[in-house]
Design a protein around this motif. Structure first.
Motif, PDB file in Angstrom:
ATOM      1  N   THR A  12       0.832  -1.198   0.000  1.00 37.49           N
ATOM      2  CA  THR A  12       0.000   0.000   0.000  1.00 37.49           C
ATOM      3  C   THR A  12       0.868   1.249   0.000  1.00 37.49           C
ATOM      4  O   THR A  12       0.611   2.200  -0.751  1.00 37.49           O
ATOM      5  CB  THR A  12      -0.925   0.009   1.229  1.00 37.49           C
ATOM      6  OG1 THR A  12      -1.781  -1.130   1.192  1.00 37.49           O
ATOM      7  CG2 THR A  12      -1.770   1.275   1.258  1.00 37.49           C
ATOM      8  N   ARG A  13       1.910   1.256   0.820  1.00 42.19           N
ATOM      9  CA  ARG A  13       2.818   2.394   0.881  1.00 42.19           C
ATOM     10  C   ARG A  13       3.465   2.638  -0.484  1.00 42.19           C
ATOM     11  O   ARG A  13       3.540   3.780  -0.948  1.00 42.19           O
ATOM     12  CB  ARG A  13       3.901   2.144   1.940  1.00 42.19           C
ATOM     13  CG  ARG A  13       4.948   3.251   2.017  1.00 42.19           C
ATOM     14  CD  ARG A  13       6.063   2.885   2.990  1.00 42.19           C
ATOM     15  NE  ARG A  13       7.150   3.844   2.902  1.00 42.19           N
ATOM     16  CZ  ARG A  13       7.220   4.965   3.586  1.00 42.19           C
ATOM     17  NH1 ARG A  13       6.252   5.279   4.440  1.00 42.19           N
ATOM     18  NH2 ARG A  13       8.238   5.794   3.448  1.00 42.19           N
ATOM     19  N   ALA A  14       3.933   1.565  -1.116  1.00 41.04           N
ATOM     20  CA  ALA A  14       4.582   1.696  -2.417  1.00 41.04           C
ATOM     21  C   ALA A  14       3.612   2.231  -3.455  1.00 41.04           C
ATOM     22  O   ALA A  14       3.986   3.064  -4.303  1.00 41.04           O
ATOM     23  CB  ALA A  14       5.154   0.350  -2.848  1.00 41.04           C
ATOM     24  N   ARG A  15       2.381   1.760  -3.421  1.00 35.26           N
ATOM     25  CA  ARG A  15       1.377   2.220  -4.372  1.00 35.26           C
ATOM     26  C   ARG A  15       1.103   3.710  -4.184  1.00 35.26           C
ATOM     27  O   ARG A  15       1.032   4.478  -5.155  1.00 35.26           O
ATOM     28  CB  ARG A  15       0.090   1.416  -4.194  1.00 35.26           C
ATOM     29  CG  ARG A  15      -1.127   1.946  -4.951  1.00 35.26           C
ATOM     30  CD  ARG A  15      -0.930   1.925  -6.444  1.00 35.26           C
ATOM     31  NE  ARG A  15      -2.108   2.441  -7.153  1.00 35.26           N
ATOM     32  CZ  ARG A  15      -2.084   2.854  -8.399  1.00 35.26           C
ATOM     33  NH1 ARG A  15      -0.971   2.827  -9.100  1.00 35.26           N
ATOM     34  NH2 ARG A  15      -3.192   3.313  -8.974  1.00 35.26           N
ATOM     35  N   ILE A  16       0.948   4.130  -2.948  1.00 33.89           N
ATOM     36  CA  ILE A  16       0.688   5.550  -2.671  1.00 33.89           C
ATOM     37  C   ILE A  16       1.851   6.405  -3.155  1.00 33.89           C
ATOM     38  O   ILE A  16       1.650   7.447  -3.801  1.00 33.89           O
ATOM     39  CB  ILE A  16       0.446   5.764  -1.161  1.00 33.89           C
ATOM     40  CG1 ILE A  16      -0.848   5.087  -0.719  1.00 33.89           C
ATOM     41  CG2 ILE A  16       0.404   7.257  -0.835  1.00 33.89           C
ATOM     42  CD1 ILE A  16      -1.026   5.018   0.781  1.00 33.89           C
ATOM     43  N   VAL A  48      -3.245   7.462   3.713  1.00 35.13           N
ATOM     44  CA  VAL A  48      -2.046   8.143   3.194  1.00 35.13           C
ATOM     45  C   VAL A  48      -1.210   8.673   4.348  1.00 35.13           C
ATOM     46  O   VAL A  48       0.013   8.456   4.411  1.00 35.13           O
ATOM     47  CB  VAL A  48      -2.427   9.292   2.244  1.00 35.13           C
ATOM     48  CG1 VAL A  48      -1.184  10.093   1.852  1.00 35.13           C
ATOM     49  CG2 VAL A  48      -3.104   8.747   0.994  1.00 35.13           C
ATOM     50  N   PHE A  49      -1.854   9.358   5.290  1.00 41.74           N
ATOM     51  CA  PHE A  49      -1.108   9.953   6.404  1.00 41.74           C
ATOM     52  C   PHE A  49      -0.601   8.893   7.380  1.00 41.74           C
ATOM     53  O   PHE A  49       0.378   9.136   8.097  1.00 41.74           O
ATOM     54  CB  PHE A  49      -1.965  10.983   7.129  1.00 41.74           C
ATOM     55  CG  PHE A  49      -2.070  12.291   6.398  1.00 41.74           C
ATOM     56  CD1 PHE A  49      -0.931  13.031   6.109  1.00 41.74           C
ATOM     57  CD2 PHE A  49      -3.302  12.776   5.986  1.00 41.74           C
ATOM     58  CE1 PHE A  49      -1.007  14.239   5.430  1.00 41.74           C
ATOM     59  CE2 PHE A  49      -3.401  13.982   5.302  1.00 41.74           C
ATOM     60  CZ  PHE A  49      -2.246  14.723   5.024  1.00 41.74           C
ATOM     61  N   PRO A  53       3.390  10.689   7.240  1.00 42.82           N
ATOM     62  CA  PRO A  53       2.852  11.714   8.141  1.00 42.82           C
ATOM     63  C   PRO A  53       2.848  13.128   7.556  1.00 42.82           C
ATOM     64  O   PRO A  53       2.051  13.957   7.950  1.00 42.82           O
ATOM     65  CB  PRO A  53       3.781  11.635   9.354  1.00 42.82           C
ATOM     66  CG  PRO A  53       4.300  10.233   9.329  1.00 42.82           C
ATOM     67  CD  PRO A  53       4.448   9.899   7.867  1.00 42.82           C
ATOM     68  N   ARG A  54       3.755  13.382   6.601  1.00 43.58           N
ATOM     69  CA  ARG A  54       3.811  14.703   5.983  1.00 43.58           C
ATOM     70  C   ARG A  54       3.683  14.562   4.469  1.00 43.58           C
ATOM     71  O   ARG A  54       4.179  13.595   3.882  1.00 43.58           O
ATOM     72  CB  ARG A  54       5.142  15.388   6.317  1.00 43.58           C
ATOM     73  CG  ARG A  54       5.370  15.548   7.809  1.00 43.58           C
ATOM     74  CD  ARG A  54       6.740  16.084   8.110  1.00 43.58           C
ATOM     75  NE  ARG A  54       6.974  17.384   7.484  1.00 43.58           N
ATOM     76  CZ  ARG A  54       7.866  18.248   7.928  1.00 43.58           C
ATOM     77  NH1 ARG A  54       8.604  17.968   8.985  1.00 43.58           N
ATOM     78  NH2 ARG A  54       8.041  19.401   7.314  1.00 43.58           N
ATOM     79  N   LYS A  55       3.043  15.539   3.865  1.00 45.38           N
ATOM     80  CA  LYS A  55       2.881  15.498   2.411  1.00 45.38           C
ATOM     81  C   LYS A  55       4.240  15.420   1.715  1.00 45.38           C
ATOM     82  O   LYS A  55       4.402  14.689   0.730  1.00 45.38           O
ATOM     83  CB  LYS A  55       2.124  16.733   1.931  1.00 45.38           C
ATOM     84  CG  LYS A  55       1.903  16.764   0.417  1.00 45.38           C
ATOM     85  CD  LYS A  55       1.298  18.090  -0.037  1.00 45.38           C
ATOM     86  CE  LYS A  55       1.253  18.183  -1.563  1.00 45.38           C
ATOM     87  NZ  LYS A  55       0.779  19.500  -2.046  1.00 45.38           N
ATOM     88  N   GLU A  56       5.234  16.159   2.224  1.00 46.54           N
ATOM     89  CA  GLU A  56       6.556  16.172   1.593  1.00 46.54           C
ATOM     90  C   GLU A  56       7.166  14.782   1.520  1.00 46.54           C
ATOM     91  O   GLU A  56       7.913  14.465   0.592  1.00 46.54           O
ATOM     92  CB  GLU A  56       7.498  17.108   2.353  1.00 46.54           C
ATOM     93  CG  GLU A  56       7.137  18.570   2.289  1.00 46.54           C
ATOM     94  CD  GLU A  56       6.145  18.983   3.357  1.00 46.54           C
ATOM     95  OE1 GLU A  56       5.890  20.195   3.507  1.00 46.54           O
ATOM     96  OE2 GLU A  56       5.606  18.096   4.056  1.00 46.54           O
ATOM     97  N   ASP A  57       6.847  13.949   2.507  1.00 46.53           N
ATOM     98  CA  ASP A  57       7.436  12.611   2.554  1.00 46.53           C
ATOM     99  C   ASP A  57       6.872  11.683   1.484  1.00 46.53           C
ATOM    100  O   ASP A  57       7.432  10.619   1.221  1.00 46.53           O
ATOM    101  CB  ASP A  57       7.228  11.991   3.939  1.00 46.53           C
ATOM    102  CG  ASP A  57       7.989  12.751   5.012  1.00 46.53           C
ATOM    103  OD1 ASP A  57       8.996  13.404   4.670  1.00 46.53           O
ATOM    104  OD2 ASP A  57       7.578  12.713   6.183  1.00 46.53           O
ATOM    105  N   LEU A  58       5.774  12.088   0.860  1.00 49.32           N
ATOM    106  CA  LEU A  58       5.253  11.316  -0.265  1.00 49.32           C
ATOM    107  C   LEU A  58       6.206  11.363  -1.451  1.00 49.32           C
ATOM    108  O   LEU A  58       6.251  10.441  -2.269  1.00 49.32           O
ATOM    109  CB  LEU A  58       3.890  11.879  -0.694  1.00 49.32           C
ATOM    110  CG  LEU A  58       2.699  11.513   0.189  1.00 49.32           C
ATOM    111  CD1 LEU A  58       1.568  12.511  -0.007  1.00 49.32           C
ATOM    112  CD2 LEU A  58       2.222  10.102  -0.129  1.00 49.32           C
ATOM    113  N   PHE A  59       6.944  12.460  -1.559  1.00 46.46           N
ATOM    114  CA  PHE A  59       7.891  12.600  -2.670  1.00 46.46           C
ATOM    115  C   PHE A  59       9.310  12.278  -2.227  1.00 46.46           C
ATOM    116  O   PHE A  59      10.051  11.611  -2.940  1.00 46.46           O
ATOM    117  CB  PHE A  59       7.824  14.021  -3.237  1.00 46.46           C
ATOM    118  CG  PHE A  59       8.434  14.154  -4.609  1.00 46.46           C
ATOM    119  CD1 PHE A  59       7.899  13.468  -5.689  1.00 46.46           C
ATOM    120  CD2 PHE A  59       9.526  14.962  -4.826  1.00 46.46           C
ATOM    121  CE1 PHE A  59       8.444  13.584  -6.959  1.00 46.46           C
ATOM    122  CE2 PHE A  59      10.084  15.091  -6.090  1.00 46.46           C
ATOM    123  CZ  PHE A  59       9.539  14.400  -7.159  1.00 46.46           C
TER     124      PHE A  59
END
Length: 204
Positions: A12-16, A48-49, A53-59
């Motif tokens: 799930t993490r990888a997909r997000i 997602v969170f 925990p932070r939007k920046e960490d998605l990238f």
């Protein structure tokens, strides 16, 4: 898109992360919301969170990998191998593999441009560097064989590696010849490790 099961842990993490990266690269970091990422990934914003925990960490999602590499270089190195030599080996392997953490991955240019275009991502990258510095210093301080100043060594290493990475990014974004960039990247890493060997690293 229909909502899929929100279980799956690493999958799930990888997909997000994959969905987020695609959207950020297509539209720019600041133009994409977490709700849009969740919808496209087929999960809730809460999920997602839970993973980021932070939007920046998605990238900037490789900080955990970088932390693990640094700690392993100190704690899992071979008998008779000092910390500096171990880190040098890790850095060399990353370059050889064109790993994203080397800055030489073929997909690095759009990644660098996205980071450069977002004050939030640049600020988070600085925070991650500070976290990595503390993590490396802690690992070194737990190592009884290291005789130098672990905190200073970690600060110089992380700052130096980051400087090499930024210059490589600048040249790749400018369209410089990739072979030349690679050669200069290796040369700068060599100078970094040579400087550390002559400075805050323990004497051989």
């Amino acid at each position: 898109m229909a909502r899929s099961s929100e279980r799956g842990g690493p999958q799930t993490r990888a997909r997000i992360a994959e969905v987020a990266a695609a959207l950020f690269l297509e539209r720019g970091y600041d133009a994409v919301t977490v709700a849009e990422i969740a919808r496209e990934a087929g999960v809730s914003s809460v999920t997602v969170f839970n993973h980021f925990p932070r939007k920046e960490d998605l990238f900037l999602d490789r900080s955990d990998d970088a932390d693990a590499l640094l700690r392993s270089a100190v704690r899992d190195r071979g008998e008779g191998v000092d910390v500096l030599t171990s880190l040098r080996g890790v850095a060399s392997t990353l370059v050889d593999e064109r790993h994203p953490l080397s800055g030489l991955d073929p997909r690095s240019v759009p990644f660098f441009r996205t980071v450069a275009g977002s004050p939030a991502l640049r600020a988070r990258a600085r925070e991650i560097a500070a976290d990595l510095q503390r993590s490396l210093a802690e690992a070194i301080e737990d190592d009884p064989t290291f005789e130098g100043d672990g905190m200073l060594f970690a600060a110089f290493f992380v700052a130096g590696y980051g400087t090499v990475l930024v210059e490589t990014a600048r040249r790749l974004m400018a369209g410089d010849d990739e072979i030349g960039v690679l050669a200069d990247h290796r040369a700068r890493l060599d100078r970094l490790f040579d400087a550390l060997a002559g400075g805050v690293a323990p004497s051989p």
